[in-house]
Design a protein around this motif. Sequence first.
Motif, mmCIF file in Angstrom:
data_model
loop_
_atom_site.group_PDB
_atom_site.id
_atom_site.type_symbol
_atom_site.label_atom_id
_atom_site.label_comp_id
_atom_site.label_asym_id
_atom_site.label_seq_id
_atom_site.Cartn_x
_atom_site.Cartn_y
_atom_site.Cartn_z
ATOM 1 N N VAL A 75 0.847 -1.185 0.000
ATOM 2 C CA VAL A 75 0.000 0.000 0.000
ATOM 3 C C VAL A 75 0.884 1.237 0.000
ATOM 4 C CG1 VAL A 75 -1.576 1.413 1.392
ATOM 5 C CG2 VAL A 75 -2.043 -1.012 1.070
ATOM 6 N N LEU A 76 0.613 2.163 -0.901
ATOM 7 C CA LEU A 76 1.250 3.477 -0.870
ATOM 8 C C LEU A 76 0.347 4.401 -0.071
ATOM 9 C CD1 LEU A 76 2.985 2.224 -3.133
ATOM 10 C CD2 LEU A 76 2.952 4.459 -4.262
ATOM 11 N N ALA A 77 0.860 4.909 1.046
ATOM 12 C CA ALA A 77 0.078 5.762 1.943
ATOM 13 C C ALA A 77 0.498 7.208 1.760
ATOM 14 C CB ALA A 77 0.266 5.329 3.398
ATOM 15 N N GLY A 78 -0.419 8.029 1.235
ATOM 16 C CA GLY A 78 -0.159 9.458 1.081
ATOM 17 C C GLY A 78 -0.517 10.179 2.376
ATOM 18 N N ASN A 79 0.458 10.329 3.255
ATOM 19 C CA ASN A 79 0.212 10.900 4.579
ATOM 20 C C ASN A 79 0.210 12.437 4.528
ATOM 21 O OD1 ASN A 79 -0.274 10.636 7.358
ATOM 22 N ND2 ASN A 79 1.898 10.833 7.852
ATOM 23 N N LYS A 80 -0.218 13.034 5.616
ATOM 24 C CA LYS A 80 -0.280 14.494 5.779
ATOM 25 C C LYS A 80 -1.247 15.131 4.777
ATOM 26 C CE LYS A 80 4.434 14.729 7.639
ATOM 27 N NZ LYS A 80 5.717 15.447 7.653
ATOM 28 N N CYS A 81 -2.369 14.452 4.542
ATOM 29 C CA CYS A 81 -3.355 15.025 3.639
ATOM 30 C C CYS A 81 -4.080 16.208 4.283
ATOM 31 C CB CYS A 81 -4.355 13.969 3.195
ATOM 32 S SG CYS A 81 -5.437 13.382 4.507
ATOM 33 N N ASP A 82 -3.809 16.459 5.556
ATOM 34 C CA ASP A 82 -4.406 17.620 6.227
ATOM 35 C C ASP A 82 -3.690 18.919 5.884
ATOM 36 O OD1 ASP A 82 -2.382 17.959 8.934
ATOM 37 O OD2 ASP A 82 -2.485 15.998 7.995
ATOM 38 N N ASP B 70 -7.028 3.489 9.582
ATOM 39 C CA ASP B 70 -7.578 2.133 9.531
ATOM 40 C C ASP B 70 -7.656 1.632 8.096
ATOM 41 O OD1 ASP B 70 -9.163 -0.180 10.706
ATOM 42 O OD2 ASP B 70 -10.608 0.648 9.281
ATOM 43 N N GLU B 71 -7.985 2.536 7.156
ATOM 44 C CA GLU B 71 -8.133 2.140 5.759
ATOM 45 C C GLU B 71 -6.807 1.700 5.151
ATOM 46 O OE1 GLU B 71 -10.428 1.522 2.251
ATOM 47 O OE2 GLU B 71 -10.939 1.808 4.368
ATOM 48 N N VAL B 72 -5.695 2.309 5.587
ATOM 49 C CA VAL B 72 -4.371 1.919 5.081
ATOM 50 C C VAL B 72 -4.143 0.430 5.319
ATOM 51 C CG1 VAL B 72 -1.878 2.186 5.402
ATOM 52 C CG2 VAL B 72 -3.351 4.209 5.344
ATOM 53 N N PHE B 73 -4.371 -0.009 6.551
ATOM 54 C CA PHE B 73 -4.096 -1.399 6.902
ATOM 55 C C PHE B 73 -5.214 -2.319 6.434
ATOM 56 C CE2 PHE B 73 -1.733 1.336 9.752
ATOM 57 C CZ PHE B 73 -0.465 0.802 9.647
ATOM 58 N N TYR B 74 -6.437 -1.822 6.374
ATOM 59 C CA TYR B 74 -7.538 -2.613 5.831
ATOM 60 C C TYR B 74 -7.258 -2.979 4.370
ATOM 61 C CZ TYR B 74 -12.298 -3.937 4.451
ATOM 62 O OH TYR B 74 -13.395 -4.609 3.975
ATOM 63 N N GLN B 75 -6.837 -1.986 3.582
ATOM 64 C CA GLN B 75 -6.527 -2.250 2.179
ATOM 65 C C GLN B 75 -5.328 -3.176 2.037
ATOM 66 O OE1 GLN B 75 -8.180 -1.496 -0.582
ATOM 67 N NE2 GLN B 75 -9.805 -0.477 0.599
ATOM 68 N N LEU B 76 -4.345 -3.035 2.936
ATOM 69 C CA LEU B 76 -3.165 -3.905 2.884
ATOM 70 C C LEU B 76 -3.567 -5.350 3.131
ATOM 71 C CD1 LEU B 76 -0.062 -4.171 2.714
ATOM 72 C CD2 LEU B 76 -0.015 -3.907 5.200
ATOM 73 N N PHE B 77 -4.363 -5.596 4.163
ATOM 74 C CA PHE B 77 -4.780 -6.964 4.457
ATOM 75 C C PHE B 77 -5.741 -7.480 3.387
ATOM 76 C CE2 PHE B 77 -4.106 -5.414 9.022
ATOM 77 C CZ PHE B 77 -2.764 -5.777 8.985
ATOM 78 N N LEU B 78 -6.452 -6.579 2.744
ATOM 79 C CA LEU B 78 -7.360 -6.985 1.668
ATOM 80 C C LEU B 78 -6.584 -7.505 0.465
ATOM 81 C CD1 LEU B 78 -10.320 -7.102 0.666
ATOM 82 C CD2 LEU B 78 -9.996 -4.785 -0.238
ATOM 83 N N VAL B 79 -5.566 -6.746 0.006
ATOM 84 C CA VAL B 79 -4.787 -7.189 -1.156
ATOM 85 C C VAL B 79 -3.911 -8.386 -0.807
ATOM 86 C CG1 VAL B 79 -4.798 -4.902 -2.232
ATOM 87 C CG2 VAL B 79 -2.905 -5.533 -0.722
ATOM 88 N N ALA B 80 -3.595 -8.548 0.487
ATOM 89 C CA ALA B 80 -2.777 -9.690 0.916
ATOM 90 C C ALA B 80 -3.620 -10.921 1.202
ATOM 91 C CB ALA B 80 -1.980 -9.318 2.159
ATOM 92 N N ASN B 81 -4.939 -10.773 1.117
ATOM 93 C CA ASN B 81 -5.844 -11.881 1.380
ATOM 94 C C ASN B 81 -5.692 -12.407 2.809
ATOM 95 O OD1 ASN B 81 -7.970 -13.534 0.560
ATOM 96 N ND2 ASN B 81 -6.611 -15.201 -0.039
ATOM 97 N N LEU C 117 -9.552 -9.682 7.486
ATOM 98 C CA LEU C 117 -9.777 -8.244 7.604
ATOM 99 C C LEU C 117 -9.939 -7.814 9.048
ATOM 100 C CD1 LEU C 117 -12.150 -7.658 4.554
ATOM 101 C CD2 LEU C 117 -9.651 -7.522 4.670
ATOM 102 N N GLU C 118 -10.161 -8.774 9.940
ATOM 103 C CA GLU C 118 -10.244 -8.441 11.365
ATOM 104 C C GLU C 118 -8.908 -7.959 11.930
ATOM 105 O OE1 GLU C 118 -13.058 -12.065 10.915
ATOM 106 O OE2 GLU C 118 -11.360 -11.150 9.873
ATOM 107 N N MET C 119 -7.816 -8.093 11.175
ATOM 108 C CA MET C 119 -6.517 -7.617 11.631
ATOM 109 C C MET C 119 -6.419 -6.097 11.559
ATOM 110 S SD MET C 119 -4.107 -10.548 9.854
ATOM 111 C CE MET C 119 -2.557 -9.995 10.558
ATOM 112 N N ALA C 120 -7.311 -5.446 10.800
ATOM 113 C CA ALA C 120 -7.318 -3.986 10.717
ATOM 114 C C ALA C 120 -7.690 -3.392 12.076
ATOM 115 C CB ALA C 120 -8.275 -3.520 9.633
ATOM 116 N N PRO C 121 -7.231 -2.174 12.383
ATOM 117 C CA PRO C 121 -7.383 -1.615 13.739
ATOM 118 C C PRO C 121 -8.806 -1.585 14.272
ATOM 119 C CG PRO C 121 -5.864 -0.282 12.457
ATOM 120 C CD PRO C 121 -6.440 -1.293 11.514
#
Length: 331
Positions: free
Chosen positions: A180-187, A223-234, A237-241
Amino acid sequence: MDLSACTNWLCAKRQPNGMPAGAPQDYQSVVTSGPGPSPGSSSSCDDVVPPQKNCFRLVMLGSARVGKTCLVARFLGGKFQESYTPTIEDFHRKLYRIRGEIYQLDILDTSGNHPFPAMRRLSFLTGDLFVIVFSMDSRETFEEAIRLREQIIETKINAGASSTGVGLTRKKTLPRVPMVLAGNKCDKEMRTVTVEEAQTFCDSQDSCCAFVETSAKRNFKVDEVFYQLFLVANLPLEMAPNHHKRVSASFGAPCPLPPSAPGHHGKKYHLSVKRRLSDACGVVTPNVRRPSIRTDLMIMRTKTCSLGEAPGSSSNSPIRWRRVDNGCILQ
């Protein structure tokens, strides 16, 4: 440190039982468990020791000051620290109990300055999942994120080819690397990287590469960063925060996870989805030690041998490794 030489030597120097010459007696347990429980970790109870197939290593990468450590802190404990302290290398471990199975996620938070290139390459080879962080207000960090992705893929391709002794002139097969590429500091108000640009890049890659715009400071889509990571890794999904119950480890307790509830096999299939998710729990393992470089080299040897012996292998699950008597195979 020449890791390619280490890989070739380790794959070539085997004892009759498949172990490298001069390997310690505990080598079998070290390699079999992949990133498994390190010495001194608190997961000493048999019922919380995960099977090897459920052990994964997540590597956090990116330029300095992009917020890698802040995302990890949010993921592990929902915390955020304003002050900046340069990271050299941090290691964390989280254990989960999901639908009666134990999972282990090791997190390697790397330095953005990469003072030791060989160590960075070793993290590429031992990692199963990757989060590459860049800052939405810095184009240089986005370009570095693209370079990191290319380096990870190229490193795994070359390691797989070198472990077989076959030259790199043969056709290269793109390995499946959940990322996952996470574009941080979007604020931040001023941006030099657009969401469309980052999304277009990820769309041009394979199906294992996703993009998420996030802000560790505002706790926006972490949460979405890690949700998407576990999603593409199969992975579950309960591992997401926000998809499991967080358990606090008791100081001095031999088992970080609470005892499992008695199973009711006749009723479990009638539970609602919400109830099944609520049964999942996770705990950050206290006082865990980072595996030694020697252990990492053994893990690297197992993974690179497997890449070389199973070229072109495709799967819908993340790369999982195990040893057999006379070599390494992809599970």
